[in-house]
Structures are given as structure tokens and as C-alpha cells.
Design a protein around this motif. Structure first.
Motif, PDB file in Angstrom:
ATOM      1  N   TYR A 240       2.815  -9.418  -1.481  1.00 39.31           N
ATOM      2  CA  TYR A 240       2.082  -8.250  -0.993  1.00 39.31           C
ATOM      3  C   TYR A 240       2.585  -6.998  -1.688  1.00 39.31           C
TER       4      TYR A 240
ATOM      5  N   GLY B 196      -6.157   2.813  10.822  1.00 42.80           N
ATOM      6  CA  GLY B 196      -5.528   2.883   9.512  1.00 42.80           C
ATOM      7  C   GLY B 196      -6.588   3.070   8.441  1.00 42.80           C
TER       8      GLY B 196
ATOM      9  N   HIS C 242       2.733   2.282   1.690  1.00 40.26           N
ATOM     10  CA  HIS C 242       2.423   2.671   3.066  1.00 40.26           C
ATOM     11  C   HIS C 242       2.991   4.060   3.324  1.00 40.26           C
TER      12      HIS C 242
ATOM     13  N   ARG D 159      -3.489   1.024  -2.661  1.00 41.69           N
ATOM     14  CA  ARG D 159      -3.347  -0.178  -3.485  1.00 41.69           C
ATOM     15  C   ARG D 159      -4.479  -0.255  -4.501  1.00 41.69           C
TER      16      ARG D 159
ATOM     17  N   ARG E   7      -7.415   2.550   4.180  1.00 38.16           N
ATOM     18  CA  ARG E   7      -7.030   1.979   2.901  1.00 38.16           C
ATOM     19  C   ARG E   7      -7.643   2.795   1.776  1.00 38.16           C
TER      20      ARG E   7
ATOM     21  N   SER F  60       1.629  -2.746  -1.901  1.00 39.93           N
ATOM     22  CA  SER F  60       0.896  -1.557  -1.456  1.00 39.93           C
ATOM     23  C   SER F  60       1.912  -0.452  -1.218  1.00 39.93           C
TER      24      SER F  60
ATOM     25  N   GLU G 109      -2.320   6.591   9.310  1.00 42.02           N
ATOM     26  CA  GLU G 109      -1.592   5.608   8.506  1.00 42.02           C
ATOM     27  C   GLU G 109      -2.429   5.243   7.291  1.00 42.02           C
TER      28      GLU G 109
ATOM     29  N   GLN H 165      -2.729   3.086   3.492  1.00 40.82           N
ATOM     30  CA  GLN H 165      -2.266   2.037   2.583  1.00 40.82           C
ATOM     31  C   GLN H 165      -2.952   2.274   1.244  1.00 40.82           C
TER      32      GLN H 165
ATOM     33  N   CYS I 266      -2.122   4.654  -7.928  1.00 42.98           N
ATOM     34  CA  CYS I 266      -1.563   4.545  -6.572  1.00 42.98           C
ATOM     35  C   CYS I 266      -0.595   5.697  -6.314  1.00 42.98           C
TER      36      CYS I 266
ATOM     37  N   HIS J  55      -5.427  -5.510  -3.409  1.00 41.07           N
ATOM     38  CA  HIS J  55      -6.162  -5.716  -2.164  1.00 41.07           C
ATOM     39  C   HIS J  55      -6.596  -7.174  -2.029  1.00 41.07           C
TER      40      HIS J  55
ATOM     41  N   TYR K 279       5.902  -0.919  -1.377  1.00 39.89           N
ATOM     42  CA  TYR K 279       5.891  -2.347  -1.652  1.00 39.89           C
ATOM     43  C   TYR K 279       5.296  -2.664  -3.030  1.00 39.89           C
TER      44      TYR K 279
END
Length: 746
Positions: free
Chosen positions: A303, A262, A307, A323, A264, A305, A319, A321, A273, A328, A294
Motif C-alpha cells: 500500500y 475522507g 495520509h 495517491r 481521495r 499513499s 482526512e 489520501q 502526490c 489506487h 506511505y
């Protein structure tokens, strides 16, 4: 082992005006108290509180919390006392140390009732001051890091407790980094073989794809620079337990996983974002169904972020994420990352988790469940379900957001809105369409609950719902409905006894004797009489202790206060004033009541009814009698049942009943037959064909070979009435392979 001066330096990095005197004082006190104590590894015991304090310093907590970490084992393992700590460090720090001492004594993997009560105590301690949880999690993390030095049997218990309680609790408080490490360490102990296998495959994959990870990081970073967006891109490999859980839940092999790595993307603002998301989606294709926002709808643990999964460079599924830096920090450290603490300094002023925090909201709702009155097992189930489940977000027609565990149904949704809404739910519209109540909800569904004032939640709902709140409410509603049935039956039984003695009966008249019989209220007593747990004569003697019984001749039924209990299955229960002289003749108990008598409705003959059939069943047309069973209401037997001989000396348990069938709402009833037939190919098929043709339902079948050429087949059937059963028996006797057919009475 971390040194004291290193601990102070860590705190100074994020708090230059650190209260160094408090930390040094706590360290010296803990060092003196633990003295020459050692851990299982052989290290000085003081190394443990120092490491726990170091973990909290990495989470940037205040020095008062870190001081608690240094002192957290002193009351439990040394001569230190709460009073002494209060005097030296203040009551606030003393209270926290004592709270941690109590938590340390809790066994969270004991038998269910004790485990549930201990979990209650744990959550109550946490809700009082969140620092208790932060220190406890840091304490557990260091213990897990050194678990190899602990005896094997104790090691397994600690790892199980960590996996079942502390890791998911850390996740619910938003401390994802803590949760992942706790899960990983517990997984290594609980299932070492799977851990080693997956870790080996991850190591091989990491080596093979090292260049690919750097390539993707570079391509994404270059793309953002080209678009003028400041962003940091960091690739990471998922943990072994995360991989194992996904393989288990989706029944996949390791080779079938496509998102082991993944990435970030950390940006400066919330707007960035969405800008970063747009840049990525314009460059690479999105994998359908793998987008979650989210940020606009945060999780209950705060939480936030975005996705998304894309088919990125080298045609790999990637994948992402997205944020901000603040998001974070919260994602990694949860409640500890919030600027929600008052700097207590040396005074140790009490701090608490902000009431605006979603994590606090979840904890508050869980604590509220303590006051509902559920038994400990219900509370344990409710809390564990809430701890472990992932979420979906649905909406009411007015736009209210409802967060539910994944796999939730409209019934769960209804109970999440309000218990009354769940209890009266009869249907649901999902996105404007009427859908079954077993439908699994998905993100974004709009759910409208259809209600009815006469609805009672069926017990079967308990197997459909996934939330602990819904299950607990359904159980309570079912228990209340059954209790009401038993209470009504108990009142009628008491009326019979009191009328026979010529004495009045009222609920108010029963109140003065509650304490003598051991019941809190009248309804509980009536329900106990209805279940056969308390005899009506005992209640009568408690109300009228000086009453002298006089024998009277049996009166005609109409003069004896007969009454009917009409069930949905078609039974009317008559409770006449029978004298003891009548007990010898079962036939005397079957005199029918007047047809115009009022009836009290009883819910049908299911597992939760106060009325049940005996093992051999009974069908309309049979002459029947009811037996009052202790704790189980009334059991119905045909008059021919040999079981009835066991109750000949207990006349007070006999209840006269008769059938009252509603032809517009017929039900099938249980009966048993025994068929003796030639043991030849096709015999069973012929018998079953006749049964099916006659509109009879077969519940079960058992076969026994009784001779070389003959087999006995016992059928548990469901038929409409006695006439239907007789017709079936006649048809079966006409079959050539059949020797005999007879009704079975038990």
C-alpha cells in the motif's frame, strides 16, 4: 445473476484477445456437473460460480483464473474428478481446483489446535499459488453477500471465520476494497444491533452533510486547477465497521468522531502526490500527528499513499489520501492489481506472486514460521497478531527499516532484527537515549539494542511484547533454560544411582537405550529424570539389565558421592546414596555435606525454576528436605511439614538439601503464621503495623471469625530467615489484642 456472455464481455474490456473458448468450455462443464443443484436461496447453483468469476473479472484477472472460479466447486459438490479436469483443462487448472476443494473442507473456527493446523494448510496452499487465494476470497465474498439464506448457526460460524481470517488476510494481501466489504458483511451478522445503529447514524450524517461534501470536493478541485495540477477529488463515507472499530479502540462516541468522511486525491505521478500535498498544506492548517507518508515507506502489503488531516473548508477536519492512479489500483485490489502474472492462455501455465512484492515477503516470512517447530497454538497466535495489527516503522542505527505492529517495544524490535539479538537483549537506546524496554515505539524511532552474552530472556517479557515472533522466541528460550536445569538435576540423580551400584555413567552409555525408554535424545531423558517422570532405577535397569543388586551398609557421606545443587535462592541439594533402611527417619536425611563440595548453580525460585517451595513455605534456618515431584522438579518442605508423611513409602523421591545463603545477595522467603486476636476495631491495623515495622512483606491475608470475640488471621509472609520470623512472632505476641501466634506448616 450474471450471464455467461456478460462475463466474457467484462473480460474483453481489459483483454480484447480473451480466450473465449476456455471460458465457454469451463462454463458448459460446470453447468453440466452442477445440473439441477440449487443454493440455499433457491437459485440455480451455477449462479454462484458465475458470480465468483464476475468478481475476479472486475479485478482484471486472466481467463485461466476465471476458469478456475467457474470450476471451483465441481470436485467438491459434483461427480467431477481431478483427472477429468486435468484432461479437459490442463494440470494447472486441475491443481488449483483441487487446492480450493481442500481449503473448503478446512474449519478455521474450530478448537485452537485444529484451527491452527487448518490455518497452516490454508497459508501453505496460498503460498504455492496466489490464484488460490484470489478465487477463495471471491468465493467467500459472494457467499457473504448471500449469507441471509443460510441457517443462523452456520451463518454465525461463516461470519466469524470471515472476520477473523479472510478479511484480514485480504488486507495483508493489499486488497483493501475486498477487506472492507468482507468486514462490513461479517459485522452485520456478528453484531447486527451495532451495525444498524451506526448505519442509521451514518445515513443521517450523509444526508445532513451532502452539500458540505460537494463543497469540499469543489474547493479542492478548484485549488488544484488554479495551481495547474491535474487531480481528481472524490469524497467518501467510512464504513460502519471501520467506525465501530475506531469507537471501540479509542473509547469514543459517534458524535466525538471528527473524520467520518475522507477524500481521495488521485494524481498522475509520484511527484504530483507531493506537489498536491504542498498545495493543500499551504492553504489549510495541518492537524498535528496525523501525517503519514506511505509512499516513501510503503506498508508490507504494498500500500502506498500519503495520509494527512487538515482543518479544511468550513473549519471541518478533513482526512485526505493522496495517491496516483496505479497506487489506487494496488490499494483497492492488492496483489491482483500487480502486473505480475504470465498470461497463461489455455495452457494454464503456473503463475505466482512476484518475489519483489512486499505482500509476498510477509507471506513468505509467515510460512517460514511453520518450520521453526512451534506448537500449533503458538503459530496461530503469531499469525493472527501479524494479520490484525497496524504498523509503525523504526530504524536500526545503520538505517535498516523495521516494520512492527503498533504498540511494539524494543524487545519486539530486537527479535525482528534476529532471534539471537532478542535473546541477548538487556536494554535499548531510542533516538540516542537509554529507555525502558517497555517503551512503546513510534514511527521514525531509531532503536539501538544493548546486548549481553549471559542474558536469558525473562518469562515476564512474554506479557510485554506484541509480536508473535517475539512471544514464540521467548517461550522457546524459557523452555530451553528450564530443560537445561532439569537435565542437570537428572544427571546428578542418575550419578547417585549408578555410583551406589558401582557402575559408570556417561551420556554415550545412555544412547543405546533411548528407544526402549521412548526418548529421542539423552537430554530429553535426563530432563525427564529431573522432573521425576522417569525413575533413576528404571534407567539403570535399562542400561544394566543383568545387574544383581547387593545390599551394602550406608557409607559416610563423603564416600557416597554426595554433590550439591546450589540455587540462587540459597539452597544446596545433596543426593546421597541412602539405603531403604534409612527411609523411616527424616532426621537421617538431613546430614550436611562437606562444605567444600562443588555446586551446580540453579536459577532462583521462580515459576520456571526446577526448585519450588511447598504451600507453607520455608525459610533459612528451617531444617528442610526436598521431594522430587513428577513433572515439577523439587519441592522444598520444612522437616515439620505434615505433607512429608505422604512420601514415607517413596524413598527414591527424597532429596537431602541444606541452606547456603549468600549474605551479599539475600532474598526473602515464604512463611505462614496464624494470629488469633480479639475481634475489635483497630486489631488488624495493630497487627499489620507490627509486621510492616519489622521489614516483613505481606503476600496475602485470610480472616475467619472463630468465636464471638475472636478472629483467626492467616498471613502469607516473606521474611529474611528463621531469626527474622521468630522476632516477628515475639513482637506480635506482645500486642494486647493478640491471644496466640503460631507458625503454620503445610
Amino acid at each position: 445473476m450474471i450471464r455467461q456472455y456478460e462475463l466474457v464481455e467484462r473480460v474483453q474490456k481489459y483483454k480484447p484477445d480473451v480466450n473465449e473458448a476456455l471460458l465457454n468450455k469451463a462454463y458448459v462443464y460446470a453447468m453440466q456437473k452442477h445440473g439441477k443443484q440449487t443454493r440455499a436461496s433457491g437459485d440455480p447453483y451455477i449462479s454462484h460460480p458465475l458470480e465468483v468469476a464476475g468478481i475476479l473479472a472486475e479485478m482484471r484477472l486472466t481467463e485461466s483464473t476465471i476458469a478456475v472460479a467457474l470450476l471451483h466447486d465441481t470436485i467438491e459438490d459434483t461427480s467431477a474428478t481431478r483427472a477429468e479436469i486435468d484432461e479437459l483443462f490442463g494440470e494447472d487448472i486441475g491443481r488449483l481446483v483441487e487446492g480450493l476443494t481442500k481449503i473448503k473442507k478446512l474449519d478455521l473456527v474450530s478448537k485452537r489446535a485444529k484451527q491452527a493446523e487448518n490455518l497452516r494448510k490454508l497459508l501453505l496452499a496460498i503460498s504455492d499459488d496466489v490464484r488460490v487465494l484470489l478465487v477463495k476470497l471471491a468465493d467467500r465474498l459472494h457467499n457473504m453477500r448471500t449469507l441471509e439464506h443460510v441457517p443462523a448457526e452456520k451463518r454465525a460460524r461463516i461470519a466469524t471465520e470471515t472476520m477473523e481470517i479472510y478479511a484480514p488476510l485480504a488486507g495483508r494481501m493489499g486488497m483493501q476494497g475486498m477487506r472492507e466489504e468482507l468486514e462490513e458483511l461479517a459485522f452485520k451478522t456478528i453484531n447486527g444491533e451495532a451495525y444498524d445503529t451506526i448505519s442509521g447514524k451514518l445515513a443521517e450524517l450523509s444526508t445532513a452533510n451532502r452539500d458540505l461534501i460537494h463543497t469540499i470536493e469543489d474547493e479542492l478541485s478548484a485549488l488544484f486547477r488554479q495551481e495547474g495540477l491535474e487531480a481528481k477529488v472524490k469524497g467518501r463515507q467510512k464504513k460502519a465497521y471501520s467506525i465501530f472499530r475506531k469507537m471501540e479502540s479509542k473509547s469514543l462516541s459517534f458524535e466525538q468522531l471528527s473524520d467520518v468522511f475522507g477524500f481521495r486525491i488521485i494524481v498522475n505521478t509520484e511527484a504530483d502526490c507531493y506537489r498536491a500535498l504542498g498545495i493543500v498544506h499551504m492553504r489549510w492548517s495541518v492537524v498535528p500527528g496525523r501525517f503519514k507518508d506511505y509512499i516513501s515507506t510503503p506498508k508490507q502489503n504494498d500500500y502506498r499513499s500519503i495520509h494527512t488531516t487538515i482543518v479544511g473548508p468550513s473549519r471541518q477536519r478533513v482526512e485526505l489520501q493522496v495517491r496516483t492512479g496505479q497506487m489506487h489500483e494496488i490499494a483497492e485490489h492488492g496483489v491482483a492489481a500487480h502486473a505480475l502474472y504470465k498470461d497463461a492462455g489455455s495452457s494454464g501455465e503456473s503463475v505466482a506472486l512476484s518475489k519483489d512484492s512486499r505482500a509476498y515477503s510477509w507471506l513468505r516470512q509467515t510460512i517460514e514460521a511453520l518450520s521453526i517447530g512451534d506448537n500449533p497454538e503458538d503459530f496461530l497466535e503469531h499469525t493472527k497478531l501479524e494479520l490484525f495489527q497496524d504498523q509503525v516503522f523504526c530504524f536500526t542505527p545503520k538505517g535498516q527499516l523495521i516494520a512492527l505492529p503498533r504498540g511494539a517495544t524494543p524487545i519486539d524490535f530486537a527479535y525482528a532484527v534476529h532471534t539471537d539479538v532478542g535473546d541477548t537483549c538487556v536494554g535499548a537506546k531510542i533516538n540516542g537515549r537509554i529507555m525502558p524496554l517497555v517503551t512503546r515505539l513510534t514511527n521514525g524511532d531509531e532503536v539501538e539494542i544493548l546486548r549481553s552474552g549471559v542474558q536469558v530472556p525473562p518469562p515476564a517479557w512474554e506479557e510485554i511484547v506484541v509480536t508473535g515472533k517475539a512471544r514464540a522466541a521467548i517461550r522457546r528460550a524459557t523452555k530451553t533454560a528450564v530443560r537445561k536445569q532439569y537435565s542437570g538435576l537428572g544427571m546428578r540423580i542418575l550419578e547417585r544411582t549408578f555410583n551406589r551400584a558401582g557402575k559408570p555413567l556417561s551420556r554415550d552409555g545412555l544412547k543405546p537405550i533411548m528407544h526402549r525408554l521412548g526418548y529421542k535424545d539423552v537430554e530429553d531423558l535426563l530432563a525427564a529424570v529431573g522432573r521425576g517422570e522417569v525413575s533413576s532405577e528404571d534407567v539403570f535397569r535399562a542400561v544394566y539389565p543383568n545387574h544383581q543388586e547387593t545390599r551394602v551398609s550406608p557409607a559416610k557421606p563423603a564416600d557416597e558421592g554426595w554433590f550439591n545443587l546450589r540455587s540462587a535462592a540459597g539452597l544446596i541439594f545433596k543426593l546421597p546414596g541412602l539405603g531403604k533402611s534409612q527411609k523411616s527417619s527424616r532426621a537421617s536425611r538431613l546430614i550436611g555435606p562437606s562444605p567444600d563440595m562443588d555446586a551446580m548453580p540453579i536459577r532462583g525460585m521462580d515459576d520456571n525454576s526446577v526448585v519450588r517451595f511447598g504451600p507453607g513455605g520455608a525459610v533459612p534456618g528451617d531444617r528442610i528436605v526436598g521431594i522430587l515431584e513428577k513433572g515439577a522438579g523439587i519441592t522444598v518442605y520444612p522437616i515439620q511439614s505434615p505433607e512429608l508423611t505422604k512420601f514415607d513409602d517413596e524413598p527414591n523421591r527424597w532429596i537431602d538439601i541444606r541452606w547456603d545463603i549468600d549474605e551479599n545477595n539475600k532474598n526473602r522467603f515464604p512463611a505462614q503464621i496464624l494470629v488469633t486476636a480479639i475481634n475489635a476495631p483497630g486489631t488488624l491495623a495493630e497487627v499489620a503495623q507490627v509486621i510492616a515495622t519489622s521489614d516483613t512483606n505481606i503476600q496475602s491475608l485470610s480472616m475467619v471469625r472463630v468465636a464471638a470475640d475472636f478472629t483467626e488471621m492467616q498471613f502469607d509472609l516473606q521474611v529474611w530467615d528463621l531469626k527474622h520470623l521468630i522476632q516477628l512472632v515475639t513482637e506480635l505476641k506482645r500486642l494486647d489484642p493478640v491471644s496466640t501466634v503460631e507458625r503454620v506448616y503445610q
